[in-house]
Design a protein around this motif. Structure first.
Motif, PDB file in Angstrom:
ATOM      1  N   LYS A  91      99.094  95.507  82.381  1.00  0.00           N
ATOM      2  CA  LYS A  91      99.418  93.520  82.119  1.00  0.00           C
ATOM      3  C   LYS A  91      98.439  93.070  80.751  1.00  0.00           C
ATOM      4  N   ALA A  92      97.374  94.117  80.342  1.00  0.00           N
ATOM      5  CA  ALA A  92      96.226  93.626  79.480  1.00  0.00           C
ATOM      6  C   ALA A  92      96.991  94.508  78.100  1.00  0.00           C
ATOM      7  N   ALA A  93      95.987  93.856  77.481  1.00  0.00           N
ATOM      8  CA  ALA A  93      96.136  94.544  76.078  1.00  0.00           C
ATOM      9  C   ALA A  93      95.054  94.667  75.486  1.00  0.00           C
ATOM     10  N   TYR A  94      95.003  96.368  74.574  1.00  0.00           N
ATOM     11  CA  TYR A  94      93.220  96.085  74.481  1.00  0.00           C
ATOM     12  C   TYR A  94      93.342  96.255  72.670  1.00  0.00           C
ATOM     13  N   SER A  95      92.000  96.400  72.349  1.00  0.00           N
ATOM     14  CA  SER A  95      91.134  96.247  71.314  1.00  0.00           C
ATOM     15  C   SER A  95      91.086  97.744  70.959  1.00  0.00           C
ATOM     16  N   MET A  96      91.433  98.554  69.750  1.00  0.00           N
ATOM     17  CA  MET A  96      90.636  99.684  68.970  1.00  0.00           C
ATOM     18  C   MET A  96      89.442  99.068  67.864  1.00  0.00           C
ATOM     19  N   LYS A  97      88.850  99.536  67.807  1.00  0.00           N
ATOM     20  CA  LYS A  97      87.665  98.902  66.630  1.00  0.00           C
ATOM     21  C   LYS A  97      87.401 100.597  66.193  1.00  0.00           C
ATOM     22  N   LEU A  98      87.919 100.561  64.361  1.00  0.00           N
ATOM     23  CA  LEU A  98      87.844 102.151  63.803  1.00  0.00           C
ATOM     24  C   LEU A  98      86.334 101.369  62.458  1.00  0.00           C
ATOM     25  N   SER A  99      84.730 101.697  62.805  1.00  0.00           N
ATOM     26  CA  SER A  99      83.905 101.902  61.961  1.00  0.00           C
ATOM     27  C   SER A  99      83.858 102.857  60.979  1.00  0.00           C
ATOM     28  N   THR A 100      84.466 102.378  60.014  1.00  0.00           N
ATOM     29  CA  THR A 100      84.425 103.306  59.217  1.00  0.00           C
ATOM     30  C   THR A 100      82.826 102.809  57.827  1.00  0.00           C
ATOM     31  N   ASN A 101      83.493 103.926  56.525  1.00  0.00           N
ATOM     32  CA  ASN A 101      82.424 103.610  55.343  1.00  0.00           C
ATOM     33  C   ASN A 101      82.962 102.454  55.240  1.00  0.00           C
ATOM     34  N   GLN A 102      84.425 102.398  54.592  1.00  0.00           N
ATOM     35  CA  GLN A 102      84.680 101.455  54.257  1.00  0.00           C
ATOM     36  C   GLN A 102      85.234  99.976  54.849  1.00  0.00           C
ATOM     37  N   GLY A 103      84.180 100.018  55.758  1.00  0.00           N
ATOM     38  CA  GLY A 103      84.389  98.438  56.453  1.00  0.00           C
ATOM     39  C   GLY A 103      85.642  98.535  58.162  1.00  0.00           C
ATOM     40  N   PRO A 104      85.458  98.107  58.912  1.00  0.00           N
ATOM     41  CA  PRO A 104      85.887  98.158  59.982  1.00  0.00           C
ATOM     42  C   PRO A 104      87.597  97.767  59.919  1.00  0.00           C
ATOM     43  N   ILE A 105      88.125  98.322  60.603  1.00  0.00           N
ATOM     44  CA  ILE A 105      89.487  98.513  61.209  1.00  0.00           C
ATOM     45  C   ILE A 105      89.398  98.397  62.415  1.00  0.00           C
ATOM     46  N   THR A 106      90.280  97.229  62.707  1.00  0.00           N
ATOM     47  CA  THR A 106      90.301  96.195  64.157  1.00  0.00           C
ATOM     48  C   THR A 106      91.985  96.293  64.569  1.00  0.00           C
ATOM     49  N   PHE A 107      92.367  97.108  65.462  1.00  0.00           N
ATOM     50  CA  PHE A 107      94.058  96.698  65.727  1.00  0.00           C
ATOM     51  C   PHE A 107      93.804  96.864  67.273  1.00  0.00           C
ATOM     52  N   THR A 108      94.867  95.407  67.409  1.00  0.00           N
ATOM     53  CA  THR A 108      95.241  95.305  69.394  1.00  0.00           C
ATOM     54  C   THR A 108      96.503  96.323  69.413  1.00  0.00           C
ATOM     55  N   MET A 109      96.109  96.855  71.064  1.00  0.00           N
ATOM     56  CA  MET A 109      97.200  98.035  71.515  1.00  0.00           C
ATOM     57  C   MET A 109      97.921  96.728  72.964  1.00  0.00           C
ATOM     58  N   ASP A 110      99.473  97.690  72.246  1.00  0.00           N
ATOM     59  CA  ASP A 110      99.831  96.669  74.031  1.00  0.00           C
ATOM     60  C   ASP A 110     100.305  97.747  74.888  1.00  0.00           C
ATOM     61  N   ALA A 111      99.668  97.835  75.482  1.00  0.00           N
ATOM     62  CA  ALA A 111      99.527  98.153  76.624  1.00  0.00           C
ATOM     63  C   ALA A 111     100.979  98.323  78.192  1.00  0.00           C
ATOM     64  N   ALA A 112     101.598  97.161  78.122  1.00  0.00           N
ATOM     65  CA  ALA A 112     102.922  97.282  78.251  1.00  0.00           C
ATOM     66  C   ALA A 112     104.106  97.552  77.958  1.00  0.00           C
ATOM     67  N   LYS A 113     103.842  97.244  76.185  1.00  0.00           N
ATOM     68  CA  LYS A 113     104.908  98.567  75.479  1.00  0.00           C
ATOM     69  C   LYS A 113     104.563  99.987  75.274  1.00  0.00           C
ATOM     70  N   THR A 114     103.751 100.115  74.772  1.00  0.00           N
ATOM     71  CA  THR A 114     102.673 101.856  74.701  1.00  0.00           C
ATOM     72  C   THR A 114     102.106 102.339  75.615  1.00  0.00           C
ATOM     73  N   PRO A 115     101.752 102.020  77.300  1.00  0.00           N
ATOM     74  CA  PRO A 115     101.167 102.545  78.005  1.00  0.00           C
ATOM     75  C   PRO A 115     101.023 103.887  77.731  1.00  0.00           C
ATOM     76  N   ARG A 116     101.786 105.222  77.223  1.00  0.00           N
ATOM     77  CA  ARG A 116     100.734 106.255  77.373  1.00  0.00           C
ATOM     78  C   ARG A 116     100.536 106.558  75.852  1.00  0.00           C
ATOM     79  N   THR A 117     100.839 105.879  75.113  1.00  0.00           N
ATOM     80  CA  THR A 117      99.881 106.077  73.444  1.00  0.00           C
ATOM     81  C   THR A 117      98.759 105.209  73.529  1.00  0.00           C
ATOM     82  N   ALA A 118      98.462 104.080  73.990  1.00  0.00           N
ATOM     83  CA  ALA A 118      97.518 103.226  74.964  1.00  0.00           C
ATOM     84  C   ALA A 118      96.314 104.271  75.265  1.00  0.00           C
TER      85      ALA A 118
END
Length: 265
Positions: free
Chosen positions: A96-123
């Motif tokens: 029921k929650a949303a998760y955020s994945m932050k990739l700290s890279t040498n080119q800058g941050p790349i952050t994206f949200t993941m929808d656990a309700a729709k993609t539970p196995r992937t998240a």
């Protein structure tokens, strides 16, 4: 009448699919050769034992068993026999929650949200892998700048053949709407989706970051959405182009994931 732009996109899609198929075939050949070599090693060991003891007995349980885990991503890769030992992480996220994945890279941050309700196995898989430091120190190995506009990451080997040793099922494939007459849907800028070999349920750890409208078959699990800063980072990498020119290859601006962290929002 098909416009030159439409034809260019079509050719790019066809090239993308051919590359996926060739990589899958190459991995299968490597897996078959590894199995043959392993079988010969087992046979030689059994023969030596029989000679030493003066007896020979067959035991099916003694044969090496290789898990046919399918294939992974990625821009996706099929686990080799030595890798295909890890089980998929037990489902432990809050659907029921949303998760955020932050990739700290040498080119800058790349952050994206993941929808656990729709993609539970992937998240769940990404949370587990990030928690183990799986993505830390990896490179985004592929950039496409013609017809398909993505940056592909998540391969610990950095060549499109690596994976976690297990596969996760496709999820949320209808999220981008009904396919057009050409069988494609549009993956909009900011989309984060799973790479695969072109076969169903062959996702692993590789994923791609879409920085411009990209038409592909609805076969790649869309599981995340980049924030504005993350999209800007990917666009900067794309603007620099591909190493050696062309529209598909290693990004000229090397992208290294220094740290990946998943948090519950």
């Amino acid at each position: 009448m098909v416009s030159s732009d439409q034809r260019r996109r079509q050719l790019a899609r066809e090239k993308f699919e051919r590359q996926q198929q060739r990589r899958a075939q190459s991995r299968k050949r490597k897996q078959r050769n590894t199995v043959i070599a392993a079988a010969l090693a087992v046979a030689l060991a059994a023969g030596a034992t029989a000679f030493a003891t003066g007896a020979f007995s067959g035991d099916d349980d003694g044969k090496q068993k290789v898990s046919d885990a399918g294939s992974e991503a990625s821009q996706s890769a099929e686990p080799t026999p030595s890798e295909a030992k890890s089980p998929e992480p037990a489902l432990s996220i809050d659907k029921k929650a949303a998760y955020s994945m932050k990739l700290s890279t040498n080119q800058g941050p790349i952050t994206f949200t993941m929808d656990a309700a729709k993609t539970p196995r992937t998240a769940n898989s990404f949370k587990a892998l990030a928690g183990k430091g799986y993505f830390d120190g990896t490179k985004c190995h592929r950039l496409t700048t013609e017809g398909i506009y993505v940056l592909q990451c998540g391969d610990p080997k950095g060549d499109g053949t690596g994976g976690p040793g297990y596969n996760i099922p496709d999820e949320n494939l209808k999220a981008l709407g009904k396919p057009a007459k050409d069988g494609t849907v549009t993956y909009p800028p900011g989309t984060v989706a799973m790479a695969n070999t072109g076969q169903p349920n062959s996702g692993g750890s590789q994923f791609f970051l879409v920085y411009k409208d990209t038409k592909l078959p609805p076969s790649y699990t869309p599981f995340g959405k980049m924030d504005a800063e993350g999209l800007k980072t990917v666009e900067k990498v794309a603007d620099a182009g591909v190493t050696g020119g062309g529209g598909d290859g290693a990004p000229k601006k090397t992208v290294t994931v220094e740290k990946a962290v998943v948090t519950k929002k």
